[in-house]
Write a protein that holds these residues in place. Structure first.
Motif, mmCIF file in Angstrom:
data_model
loop_
_atom_site.group_PDB
_atom_site.id
_atom_site.type_symbol
_atom_site.label_atom_id
_atom_site.label_comp_id
_atom_site.label_asym_id
_atom_site.label_seq_id
_atom_site.Cartn_x
_atom_site.Cartn_y
_atom_site.Cartn_z
ATOM 1 N N LEU A 183 0.489 -1.397 0.279
ATOM 2 C CA LEU A 183 -0.073 0.012 0.127
ATOM 3 C C LEU A 183 0.800 1.369 0.099
ATOM 4 O O LEU A 183 0.666 2.447 -0.886
ATOM 5 C CB LEU A 183 -1.038 -0.268 0.852
ATOM 6 N N LEU A 184 1.923 0.870 0.856
ATOM 7 C CA LEU A 184 2.285 2.144 0.748
ATOM 8 C C LEU A 184 3.873 2.703 -0.781
ATOM 9 O O LEU A 184 3.586 3.823 -0.933
ATOM 10 C CB LEU A 184 4.379 1.887 1.493
ATOM 11 N N GLU A 185 3.640 1.524 -1.679
ATOM 12 C CA GLU A 185 3.620 1.042 -2.889
ATOM 13 C C GLU A 185 3.440 2.325 -4.046
ATOM 14 O O GLU A 185 3.566 2.685 -4.407
ATOM 15 C CB GLU A 185 4.934 0.098 -3.749
ATOM 16 N N THR A 186 1.856 1.835 -3.208
ATOM 17 C CA THR A 186 1.136 2.862 -4.246
ATOM 18 C C THR A 186 0.948 4.040 -4.212
ATOM 19 O O THR A 186 0.884 4.542 -5.215
ATOM 20 C CB THR A 186 -0.644 1.535 -3.948
ATOM 21 N N VAL A 187 0.516 4.720 -2.994
ATOM 22 C CA VAL A 187 1.079 5.747 -2.204
ATOM 23 C C VAL A 187 2.157 7.175 -3.292
ATOM 24 O O VAL A 187 2.130 7.912 -3.632
ATOM 25 C CB VAL A 187 0.785 6.157 -1.660
ATOM 26 N N ILE A 188 3.234 6.045 -2.737
ATOM 27 C CA ILE A 188 4.625 6.453 -2.893
ATOM 28 C C ILE A 188 5.022 6.876 -4.488
ATOM 29 O O ILE A 188 5.708 7.745 -5.335
ATOM 30 C CB ILE A 188 5.721 6.330 -2.415
ATOM 31 N N GLY A 189 4.416 5.171 -5.087
ATOM 32 C CA GLY A 189 4.535 5.506 -6.630
ATOM 33 C C GLY A 189 3.916 6.576 -6.943
ATOM 34 O O GLY A 189 4.311 7.227 -8.360
ATOM 35 N N ALA A 190 2.524 7.632 -6.423
ATOM 36 C CA ALA A 190 2.347 8.537 -7.274
ATOM 37 C C ALA A 190 3.008 9.632 -7.351
ATOM 38 O O ALA A 190 2.649 10.704 -7.630
ATOM 39 C CB ALA A 190 0.559 8.434 -6.685
ATOM 40 N N VAL A 191 3.335 9.487 -6.147
ATOM 41 C CA VAL A 191 4.781 10.840 -5.735
ATOM 42 C C VAL A 191 5.940 10.758 -6.685
ATOM 43 O O VAL A 191 5.774 12.081 -7.767
ATOM 44 C CB VAL A 191 4.968 10.424 -4.423
ATOM 45 N N VAL A 192 6.516 9.782 -7.176
ATOM 46 C CA VAL A 192 7.330 9.836 -7.705
ATOM 47 C C VAL A 192 6.547 9.889 -9.094
ATOM 48 O O VAL A 192 7.372 10.961 -10.447
ATOM 49 C CB VAL A 192 8.091 8.082 -7.659
ATOM 50 N N ALA A 193 5.628 9.606 -9.948
ATOM 51 C CA ALA A 193 4.738 9.894 -11.124
ATOM 52 C C ALA A 193 4.529 11.444 -11.911
ATOM 53 O O ALA A 193 4.924 11.664 -12.387
ATOM 54 C CB ALA A 193 4.145 9.064 -10.992
ATOM 55 N N GLU A 194 4.134 11.973 -10.244
ATOM 56 C CA GLU A 194 4.574 13.738 -10.865
ATOM 57 C C GLU A 194 5.872 14.097 -10.072
ATOM 58 O O GLU A 194 5.835 15.809 -10.163
ATOM 59 C CB GLU A 194 3.237 14.227 -9.494
ATOM 60 N N GLY A 195 7.224 12.913 -10.267
ATOM 61 C CA GLY A 195 8.319 14.470 -10.642
ATOM 62 C C GLY A 195 8.218 14.635 -8.600
ATOM 63 O O GLY A 195 9.559 15.656 -8.718
ATOM 64 N N ALA A 196 8.041 14.440 -7.852
ATOM 65 C CA ALA A 196 8.218 14.625 -6.363
ATOM 66 C C ALA A 196 8.983 13.490 -5.672
ATOM 67 O O ALA A 196 9.026 12.832 -6.567
ATOM 68 C CB ALA A 196 6.739 15.313 -5.869
ATOM 69 N N GLU A 197 9.505 14.241 -4.740
ATOM 70 C CA GLU A 197 10.699 12.968 -3.947
ATOM 71 C C GLU A 197 9.558 12.721 -2.813
ATOM 72 O O GLU A 197 9.109 13.714 -2.332
ATOM 73 C CB GLU A 197 11.771 13.718 -3.409
ATOM 74 N N PRO A 198 9.145 10.926 -2.664
ATOM 75 C CA PRO A 198 8.536 10.159 -0.723
ATOM 76 C C PRO A 198 9.150 10.663 0.076
ATOM 77 O O PRO A 198 10.067 9.750 -0.298
ATOM 78 C CB PRO A 198 8.332 9.681 -2.470
ATOM 79 N N TRP A 199 9.326 10.956 1.350
ATOM 80 C CA TRP A 199 9.874 11.334 2.148
ATOM 81 C C TRP A 199 8.509 10.122 3.034
ATOM 82 O O TRP A 199 7.327 10.968 3.412
ATOM 83 C CB TRP A 199 10.205 12.124 2.800
ATOM 84 N N VAL A 200 9.385 10.105 4.083
ATOM 85 C CA VAL A 200 8.177 9.068 5.195
ATOM 86 C C VAL A 200 8.215 9.275 6.402
ATOM 87 O O VAL A 200 9.706 9.261 6.994
ATOM 88 C CB VAL A 200 7.925 7.845 5.351
ATOM 89 N N HIS A 201 7.676 10.282 7.764
ATOM 90 C CA HIS A 201 7.897 11.208 8.630
ATOM 91 C C HIS A 201 6.996 10.031 10.197
ATOM 92 O O HIS A 201 5.681 9.828 9.657
ATOM 93 C CB HIS A 201 7.332 12.791 9.251
ATOM 94 N N SER A 202 7.674 10.210 11.073
ATOM 95 C CA SER A 202 6.921 9.056 12.127
ATOM 96 C C SER A 202 7.676 9.606 13.589
ATOM 97 O O SER A 202 8.818 9.103 13.574
ATOM 98 C CB SER A 202 6.861 7.805 12.287
ATOM 99 N N CYS A 203 6.954 10.247 14.307
ATOM 100 C CA CYS A 203 7.690 9.799 15.289
ATOM 101 C C CYS A 203 7.730 9.157 16.315
ATOM 102 O O CYS A 203 8.191 8.780 17.404
ATOM 103 C CB CYS A 203 7.188 11.032 15.826
#
Length: 340
Positions: free
Chosen positions: A202-222
């Motif tokens: 599921l993360l790959e699904t959303v991260i793939g959409a970020v990459v497809a738009e030419g943006a860089e995918p980061w993930v944050h968690s505290c």
């Protein structure tokens, strides 16, 4: 290589009239010339929280607001009042970012809830969270991926001078999802554990959409126990972490990320007001802490793409401390750059 300063995203402010948001935008742009975040002010109400903000972006699914929180209502294509309010507030906020950010030449970072945190906080039409339904959580992730693309294009159009765009997915619930620790609606049970391959998919699904738009995918968690290696394996090219919540294995993953050229943002600045005088927290002491961490890893400040930030969002801080925290992040980043 320069060490960058940034913020997680949230800022204090409860004014629904727009003045507090405009002030937050000004502070962020002035304090973070290289990597500014689009501010979030969750104190303004449910439409401005991490979940409400993300639902404003989701496409193809409608939501409304219930006493227990946000709930899916279907896919009628005719959003209800609550859903329209979230979208209207986001549009107003982006208008302020567009106006005040003209000429901003640094990287711009957007923040949205990741698919697992969204699934753990949004309810299905008949109750209980989306997490409990395999099909519903896949649909919600797909809707997030679809809407995310339009959101990135909108921000890029509004800030054409920005050097690049980063999309930060906030996943504070991921560790609980994997541990089977998310409570059911009754509070007497827990949702079943999600296994790593499905979590990654599921993360790959959303991260793939970020990459497809030419943006860089980061993930944050505290959250402690967040599987940083899983995030990297799913395609995250940046990790934002609270330095106080790192486990023994996390240090190795972060070192590997830096050596691979990915971004690592170390949260070392307190995100709420310190118990003593604010002057007791100094950029010198914080810089030394990061240097000790790098020494432990056998790295130096010039290694990879290192960043510095508050430990988490600043929504719970006072106005004065939120500004001080951003100033400290920038000072520490400058100190480390000079050391490198």
């Amino acid at each position: 290589m320069s060490v960058l300063a940034t913020a997680i995203g949230s800022m204090p402010g409860e004014d629904s009239g727009g003045a507090a948001y405009r002030e937050a935008v000004k502070v962020v742009l002035d304090s973070l010339p290289d990597l500014a975040c689009v501010p979030e002010l969750p104190g303004r109400g449910p439409a401005a929280t991490m979940t409400g903000r993300t639902l404003a972006v989701v496409e193809g699914l409608d939501v409304d607001l219930q006493p227990a929180g946000w709930r899916l209502t279907g896919s009628s294509g005719s959003p209800g009042l609550d859903h329209r309010r979230t979208r209207s507030l986001l549009a107003q906020d982006l208008d302020a970012v567009e106006e005040l950010g003209q000429g901003y030449a640094g990287t711009v970072k957007l923040q949205l809830a990741g698919p697992w945190t969204l699934a753990a906080t949004v309810e299905r039409p008949r109750g209980d969270v989306v997490l409990g339904d395999h099909g519903a959580r896949r649909d919600l992730a797909a809707a997030l991926a679809e809407g995310l693309g339009a959101h990135v294009r909108d921000v890029r159009r509004r800030m054409p001078s920005a050097a690049a765009l980063v999309v930060q997915l906030d996943e504070p619930a991921l560790a609980s999802v994997l541990a089977g620790a998310v409570p059911t609606a009754s509070g007497f049970g827990r949702h079943r554990t999600v296994h790593p391959p499905e979590a990654s998919a599921l993360l790959e699904t959303v991260i793939g959409a970020v990459v497809a738009e030419g943006a860089e995918p980061w993930v944050h968690s505290c959250a402690a126990g967040t599987p940083l290696a899983l995030l990297r394996g799913a395609g995250a090219r940046g990790l934002l972490v609270d330095a106080d919540r790192l486990g023994a294995a996390d240090h190795d993953v972060l070192a590997e990320a830096l050596e691979a050229g990915d971004a690592v943002v170390l949260g070392v600045v307190p995100s709420t007001d310190p118990d003593g005088p604010s002057g007791s927290v100094t950029d010198t002491a914080l810089t030394q802490r990061v240097v000790r961490w790098l020494d432990m890893l056998g790295l130096d400040p010039a290694s990879g793409r290192l960043g510095v930030s508050p430990a988490c969002g600043l929504a719970g801080a006072s106005y004065d401390w939120s500004r001080r925290a951003l100033a400290l992040s920038r000072a520490v980043a400058d100190n480390l750059t000079n050391l490198g």
